[in-house]
Design an enzyme around this catalytic site. Structure first.
Site, PDB file in Angstrom:
ATOM      1  N   GLU A   1      28.417  25.381  24.181  1.00 50.19           N
ATOM      2  CA  GLU A   1      28.376  25.659  22.750  1.00 50.19           C
ATOM      3  C   GLU A   1      28.693  24.377  22.019  1.00 50.19           C
ATOM      4  O   GLU A   1      29.769  23.821  22.177  1.00 50.19           O
ATOM      5  CB  GLU A   1      29.426  26.684  22.371  1.00 50.19           C
TER       6      GLU A   1
ATOM      7  N   ASP B   1      39.068  28.847  12.753  1.00 50.89           N
ATOM      8  CA  ASP B   1      39.545  27.859  13.720  1.00 50.89           C
ATOM      9  C   ASP B   1      40.985  27.426  13.498  1.00 50.89           C
ATOM     10  O   ASP B   1      41.448  27.295  12.372  1.00 50.89           O
ATOM     11  CB  ASP B   1      38.631  26.629  13.688  1.00 50.89           C
TER      12      ASP B   1
END
Lengths: 394, 256
Positions: free
Chosen positions: B46, B57
């Site tokens: 990814e 995140d």
């Protein structure tokens, strides 16, 4: 039905929605499912109205500013949100949301804040209800706004410095969303403006709609007509404007004017005039108009007023702008500061610099005798004394 | 073997996927890292495209995104770097990032570019199911780009079934409701949830991510799922000046 005609999925025309990662879905969905039902409960409304009256001090006066009116040649009414407890309209929303959080069984409250006004309003209602309160605030803003940090701490809130990105409001909002992701069960996030994923823009607008609800009643008493010719409010994220416009949206003859912060000027590279500089994009869970680079990176806005210093606007504002129902204009730092001083001298009212932006637009309007104008005086200027002192050298 | 077949084959298991941010630590490290990861034994990749406001995140990936943006990484730049992807890398590659950057690049343009360089799919955490179905599904399909959905411990069974129907590659199972890079203990509760998902007998394989950082968490996750994804722990490796020489031992440390 919301006066903004939001659909079931939270869209105002092409704007709005809930662009959130799956980790936020359960929280947001719970709110989507329950907010209308809870807000319509009799016990909710009773407690909400009682607190607005006895704790916040509502209704806030609608004041005909005679000397200001004489200067501009119109009847200028100020909706005095600055007289609310904690000094701004922000408390209308936090009172509503804390009651909502209580009924959802939440034990912990989080919030984001820029200048600290919404943080203070949130810490206030958490103290009132005895709930744990964590406020995210950009590291740079913490340094700039020490008195508000102290207020929050006195009321028992924990103030956490957002150290990511540009360390201001946008990043504080990111941190609050991350906290919510990591605390999915017991926490309610009190967003301070008409931004964020559906249902926040609708929810916050409804809690702020008390501003225009009262205004209509008060105008009828004072002028015999519930409808003014113009309604003006400043727009950062847009919560005071959303509440100030709310009950006038369907009265097409009422002209709605939203005033954004141009900072040092729209073309200066230091501005927060979102509709002038932004384009369609997604930030903090909703699709709206957004200041960004060509590559879709959100840019840091600038305004002398910390409360207008946000790179986006609520989705209902994006729609009012695009559909033409609202007129979106901008005012520079200098124009706003002068308007703040003018109101102080003519009426003995020191406005928040945010509200000064709305006042400054009067200079650019021409009136045809006897027109009625309502301006939302969203907050008081105590918090801005430092800025006024520096700017004018008092 | 066609790149996507590893998700369908019954023989493949214990797949290791690695996430890293394009443009970090250097603007032009994207392909070199991919090649190294493949040769070290990673099964699919990814590649993150950075965004200024990555709300899902934690600090490690936030930092890598900030550095990547400072280095000048954009989607346009990334697709240029990936132009010869398929002459260097044969394992499946997914792009991961936030919706606003895709929206500005143009959703159709994005899908077209993915197809042109041989990217297999996209993971866009803040593009929800409703918006995907209503507005973008047809475009993704037209260019054969698989959109990967996330599932958390709080996702309802009904919603998981729906996600399974919309998916054509794998389902990204979050080990817990959290931002990336938390040191998570894959405890009894998480295992119960993995088992529950496994028992649902979905048509798409499961790949577990978030909180997978070492051999032990990888082993545990892959007893329930076809594969697992390591992100923050690997991005931390890239912060080392000598990262190109550390990649192999990191991967071997997980897989053997």
């Amino acid at each position: 039905m919301s006066k903004y005609h939001v659909n079931k999925k939270g869209y105002y025309g092409p704007f709005g929605g809930a662009y959130i990662p799956e980790m936020l879905y359960p929280n947001v969905e719970e709110l989507q499912q329950k907010y209308m039902e809870i807000m319509q409960e009799e016990s909710f409304q009773q407690e909400f109205q009682e607190l607005l009256k006895d704790y916040v001090g509502r209704p806030s006066p609608l004041y005909l500013a005679k000397r200001l009116s004489a200067r501009y040649g119109a009847n200028i009414f100020l909706k005095r949100e600055d007289l609310n407890h904690t000094g701004a309209h922000k408390i209308n929303n936090t009172i509503g949301q804390i009651l909502l959080a209580e009924r959802l069984g939440k034990k912990r409250i989080i919030a984001e804040t820029g200048a600290g006004q919404h943080g203070v309003a949130t810490a206030t209602v958490c103290a009132l209800k005895g709930l744990e309160c964590v406020v995210y605030m950009g590291e740079i803003d913490i340094q700039r706004q020490a008195p508000n940090v102290a207020r929050m701490k006195m009321m028992g809130a924990t103030v956490v410095a957002a150290q990511s990105g540009s360390k201001t409001l946008k990043d504080a909002t990111n941190e609050a969303l991350r906290d919510w992701i990591n605390n999915p069960i017991d926490t309610h996030y009190i967003i301070g403006s008409v931004v964020g994923p559906h249902p926040y823009p609708d929810l916050v607008a409804r809690f702020q709609s008390i501003i225009s609800e009262e205004t209509k009643r008060q105008l009828t008493e004072k002028t015999g007509n519930s409808l003014p010719d113009y309604v003006l409010a400043c727009v950062g994220g847009g919560s005071n404007a959303a509440g100030m416009f709310y009950h006038f949206l369907e009265d097409e003859q009422v002209k709605l004017i939203a005033v954004e912060a141009a900072g040092h000027g729209i073309k200066s590279g230091e501005s927060a005039a979102t509709t002038a500089l932004g384009k369609e994009g997604v930030l903090h869970g909703s699709r709206s108009i957004l200041m960004q680079t060509e590559d879709g990176q959100v840019t840091e806005p600038y305004s002398i007023s910390a409360g207008l210093d946000y790179p986006g606007i609520g989705p209902q504002h994006a729609w009012l702008y695009k559909s033409g129902r609202g007129k979106y204009v901008s005012i520079t730092d200098d124009e706003a500061m002068q308007a703040g001083l003018l109101l102080t001298k003519l009426e003995g009212i020191i406005p928040a610099i945010e509200s000064s932006h709305a006042l400054a637009y009067l200079e650019k309007m021409t009136f045809q005798g006897n027109e009625n104008v309502v301006i939302c005086l969203s907050g008081r200027g105590d918090k801005d004394l430092d800025n006024y002192m520096k700017y004018f050298g008092f | 073997m066609h790149t996507q077949d590893i998700f369908k084959s019954d023989n493949s298991k214990g797949l290791l996927s690695i996430y890293y941010t394009a443009g970090y630590p250097n603007l032009d490290s994207t392909i070199a890292i991919a090649k190294k990861l493949e040769s070290a034994g990673a099964d699919f990749l990814e590649i993150g495209f950075p965004y200024s406001d990555p709300i899902a995140d934690g600090p490690v990936i936030q930092h890598s995104s900030e550095v990547a943006l400072r280095n000048g990484m954009t989607l346009q730049c990334l697709f240029q770097q990936l132009q010869d992807l398929r002459s260097h890398v044969s394992i499946p590659v997914f792009l991961m990032g936030y919706f606003n950057t895709v929206l500005q690049y143009g959703v159709e343009n994005f899908c077209k570019s993915c197809q042109a360089v041989g990217v297999n799919g996209a993971i866009i955490p803040d593009l929800p199911i409703y918006e995907y179905e209503e507005l973008y599904q047809d475009t993704f399909k037209q260019y054969g780009i698989n959109n990967i959905f996330l599932v958390t411990p709080q996702t309802s069974e009904e919603r998981i079934r729906k996600i399974d129907n919309l998916s054509h590659s794998f389902i990204y199972l979050l080990s817990s409701n959290a931002t990336t890079g938390k040191n998570l203990e894959v405890g009894a509760q998480a295992e119960q949830y993995f088992q529950r998902l496994k028992d649902m007998d979905l048509k798409n394989p499961l790949v577990i991510g978030f909180g997978i950082s070492d051999r032990e968490t990888f082993r545990k996750a892959t007893t329930y799922a076809k594969g697992a994804i390591i992100g923050s722990a690997f991005v931390r490796v890239l912060s080392d000046d000598d990262y190109m020489n550390k990649i192999e031992s990191f991967i071997k440390g997980i897989k053997t």
